[in-house]
Design an enzyme around this catalytic site. Structure first.
Site, mmCIF file in Angstrom:
data_model
loop_
_atom_site.group_PDB
_atom_site.id
_atom_site.type_symbol
_atom_site.label_atom_id
_atom_site.label_comp_id
_atom_site.label_asym_id
_atom_site.label_seq_id
_atom_site.Cartn_x
_atom_site.Cartn_y
_atom_site.Cartn_z
ATOM 1 N N GLN A 83 -15.868 15.681 17.757
ATOM 2 C CA GLN A 83 -15.301 16.659 16.840
ATOM 3 C C GLN A 83 -15.599 16.324 15.392
ATOM 4 O O GLN A 83 -16.011 15.211 15.055
ATOM 5 C CB GLN A 83 -13.787 16.748 17.035
ATOM 6 C CG GLN A 83 -13.047 15.450 16.797
ATOM 7 C CD GLN A 83 -11.558 15.589 17.095
ATOM 8 O OE1 GLN A 83 -10.748 15.662 16.178
ATOM 9 N NE2 GLN A 83 -11.212 15.617 18.380
ATOM 10 N N HIS A 85 -14.066 17.757 11.217
ATOM 11 C CA HIS A 85 -13.112 18.572 10.478
ATOM 12 C C HIS A 85 -13.789 19.173 9.245
ATOM 13 O O HIS A 85 -14.627 18.526 8.610
ATOM 14 C CB HIS A 85 -11.910 17.740 10.050
ATOM 15 C CG HIS A 85 -11.276 16.989 11.179
ATOM 16 N ND1 HIS A 85 -10.836 17.613 12.328
ATOM 17 C CD2 HIS A 85 -11.012 15.661 11.348
ATOM 18 C CE1 HIS A 85 -10.334 16.706 13.148
ATOM 19 N NE2 HIS A 85 -10.434 15.519 12.574
ATOM 20 N N GLU A 120 -8.188 12.191 7.719
ATOM 21 C CA GLU A 120 -7.175 11.509 8.521
ATOM 22 C C GLU A 120 -7.387 10.001 8.519
ATOM 23 O O GLU A 120 -8.508 9.500 8.433
ATOM 24 C CB GLU A 120 -7.167 12.053 9.954
ATOM 25 C CG GLU A 120 -8.503 11.971 10.664
ATOM 26 C CD GLU A 120 -8.548 12.757 11.971
ATOM 27 O OE1 GLU A 120 -7.729 13.678 12.177
ATOM 28 O OE2 GLU A 120 -9.426 12.452 12.792
ATOM 29 N N HIS A 248 -16.651 12.302 15.074
ATOM 30 C CA HIS A 248 -15.934 11.196 15.698
ATOM 31 C C HIS A 248 -15.353 11.639 17.037
ATOM 32 O O HIS A 248 -15.309 12.834 17.353
ATOM 33 C CB HIS A 248 -14.823 10.676 14.783
ATOM 34 C CG HIS A 248 -13.808 11.706 14.405
ATOM 35 N ND1 HIS A 248 -14.027 12.636 13.413
ATOM 36 C CD2 HIS A 248 -12.565 11.974 14.883
ATOM 37 C CE1 HIS A 248 -12.960 13.415 13.290
ATOM 38 N NE2 HIS A 248 -12.059 13.038 14.182
ATOM 39 N N ARG A 267 -15.211 21.348 17.851
ATOM 40 C CA ARG A 267 -15.531 20.471 18.980
ATOM 41 C C ARG A 267 -16.942 20.714 19.512
ATOM 42 O O ARG A 267 -17.428 21.843 19.499
ATOM 43 C CB ARG A 267 -14.516 20.653 20.105
ATOM 44 C CG ARG A 267 -13.077 20.344 19.682
ATOM 45 C CD ARG A 267 -12.096 20.581 20.825
ATOM 46 N NE ARG A 267 -10.737 20.300 20.384
ATOM 47 C CZ ARG A 267 -9.940 21.196 19.807
ATOM 48 N NH1 ARG A 267 -10.371 22.433 19.621
ATOM 49 N NH2 ARG A 267 -8.722 20.857 19.433
#
Length: 391
Positions: A83, A85, A120, A248, A267
Site C-alpha cells: 500500500q 498513502h 504514520e 510499504h 492497495r
C-alpha cells in the site's frame, strides 16, 4: 471541557488480525479466536472513540474536539496489503473526485475515505516485520541477479529505473505474473513449511504470501514487492516513519501506530480488500529508500519521544517502575493508552485508573500538570498534536 475522562476506542475485525493482544488489553473473552486487528482511538468518521462522563453517559470524542491524529493498536497475524498513502493535496483532489462520482464512503471500491494525508509512525510492541520503500539500487540489482526467476526484470530496471520496473510488474498481464512467479513459488514452497524459518529471508514471506493470497490458479503480484522493497525487522521499542508515497506492507507483529486523522489507503496486492493499481501508481515514490529505524529520545526523566518531520502528531512513551510518578503538561486534547501494568492518572480535580479492561484515557487541555502514578511496572503511550513537551 477540561480534565480527564475514560476513553473507549473502536475495534476493527479485519481478517489479518491476531486474536490475543487487543482482547487481552480490553479484557474481552475471545475463545472463538475472532480476529482483533486494530483498536482505533480518535475522531475519524469510520471509528469514533467515546468518553465516559461523570454521570456514566458516553459521548463521542468528536463532539468535544476534532483530533488531528488517529492512534491505533495493531496485531498483525497475517500479511497486510502492499500500500501507499496520498499527499494532502492529492487526497483533497481525489476525495472530491470520488464524491462527485457518487461513490459511497463505505463502498468496497472506494479509494479515498477522507481529504487528508496519512503520514504514520509505528512503534513495535514485539518483533515486527515489514516492507518499507524500494531497495537501494545496488541491493535491488543483487536481488534481481540472484533470484533466478526474476532475472529477466534486471534489463527493465537498467533501462527504465524504479518507476519503469514497478509499472512493469504491477501492470503485467496475469498470465505473465503466473509464468514468472510460479517457478519461484515452486522452488521456495518448502521454506514456509520448514522448522525454524528464517524470517530475514524474503523467500519465507513470498512463500507465506503465495499460501495466503493465491487463488483460482493465479499468483498475487504483490509477491514482486517482497523482493523489490526493503525487508525491515524492528525490535520492541523501535519505530519507523512512513510518509506519503512510501510503499510499504506490514508482515507480522504488534505495534502502536499514530497517523494524521485519515484512512486513505491505495492497495496493490497481498490483500482481500479493494486493489486499484492505477491509483497506487499515481502516488508511489519510485526511488531508493534507506530505512531509518527510530529510537525514542528522552524529553524528561520519565518520558521519551519518537521524533518525526510532520506537525500532525507526536508520540511518546512513559516506562515507569511501581510507585514512580511522572508529571507532564498537556496543551491540547491528548490520549494516553496503557500497554502494560496499571496506573492512576490525575490532575488537580480528577483521578482515573487505567488498567487492562480500561486501558485508555483522554486529557482535555488542562494546561497544568497531569500526573501518572504507576501501581506496577507500567508502559503508557502518549499521543498528542504537534505541541508536546515533557516537564
Amino acid at each position: 471541557m477540561k480534565g480527564i475522562a475514560r476513553l473507549k476506542g473502536v475495534v476493527k475485525h479485519y481478517d489479518w488480525g491476531g486474536a490475543e493482544l487487543i482482547p487481552s488489553l480490553l479484557q474481552i473473552d475471545n475463545k472463538e479466536g475472532k480476529p482483533f486487528a486494530e483498536y482505533w482511538m480518535g475522531t475519524h468518521s469510520l471509528g469514533q472513540a467515546t468518553i465516559e462522563l461523570n454521570n456514566n453517559e458516553a459521548k463521542e470524542l468528536s463532539s468535544i474536539d476534532q483530533l488531528p491524529f488517529l492512534l491505533k493498536l495493531l496485531d498483525v497475524k497475517d500479511m497486510l496489503s502492499i500500500q501507499v498513502h496520498p499527499s494532502k493535496t492529492a487526497a483533497e483532489k481525489d476525495f472530491a473526485r470520488e464524491n462527485e462520482a457518487g461513490i459511497p464512503l463505505d463502498s468496497a471500491n472506494r479509494n479515498y475515505k477522507d481529504a487528508n494525508h496519512k503520514p504514520e509512525l509505528m512503534v513495535a510492541l514485539s518483533d515486527f516485520w515489514l516492507l518499507h520503500g524500494f531497495k537501494p539500487s545496488e541491493e535491488l540489482i543483487y536481488t534481481l541477479l540472484n533470484v533466478v526467476e526474476l532475472r529477466e526484470l534486471l534489463p527493465v530496471f537498467n533501462q527504465s529505473g524504479y518507476s519503469g520496473l514497478y509499472k512493469h510488474v504491477m501492470e503485467m498481464p496475469q498470465a505473465e505474473v503466473n509464468r514468472l512467479l510460479q517457478p519461484l513459488i515452486d522452488n521456495i514452497s518448502s521454506v514456509y513449511d520448514s522448522d525454524g524459518p528464517d524470517k530475514s529471508d524474503e523467500d519465507f514471506w513470498a512463500a507465506r504470501a503465495a499460501k495466503t493470497f493465491n487463488k483460482d490458479g493465479n499468483i498475487d503480484r504483490g509477491i514482486f514487492s517482497i523482493y523489490l522493497f526493503n525487508l525491515v525487522h524492528l525490535k520492541k521499542g523501535e519505530g519507523i516513519f512512513q510518509d506519503a508515497g512510501v510503499p510499504h506492507a506490514y508482515l507480522e507483529g504488534q505495534n502502536v501506530e499514530i497517523m494524521a486523522n485519515s484512512d486513505n489507503v491505495l492497495r496493490g496486492g497481498l490483500t482481500t480488500k479493494h486493489i486499484d493499481v492505477t491509483e497506487l501508481l499515481k502516488h508511489v515514490k519510485c526511488e531508493a529508500t534507506y530505512p531509518n529505524i527510530l529510537s525514542a529520545d528522552s524529553v524528561s526523566a520519565y518520558e521519551k519521544i519518537y521524533k518525526t518531520p510532520v506537525p500532525d502528531f507526536v508520540l511518546s512513551v512513559f516506562e515507569l517502575e511501581e510507585g514512580m510518578s511522572a508529571p507532564f503538561t498537556p496543551v491540547s486534547t491528548e490520549i494516553l493508552v496503557l500497554i502494560e501494568g496499571k496506573a492512576l492518572i490525575s490532575d488537580n480535580t480528577d483521578t482515573i485508573e487505567v488498567e487492562p479492561g480500561e486501558p485508555a484515557a483522554a486529557i482535555f487541555a488542562a494546561e497544568h500538570p497531569i500526573f501518572i502514578k504507576a501501581a506496577s511496572k507500567t508502559t503508557i503511550f502518549r499521543a498528542a498534536g504537534n505541541v508536546h513537551s515533557g516537564e
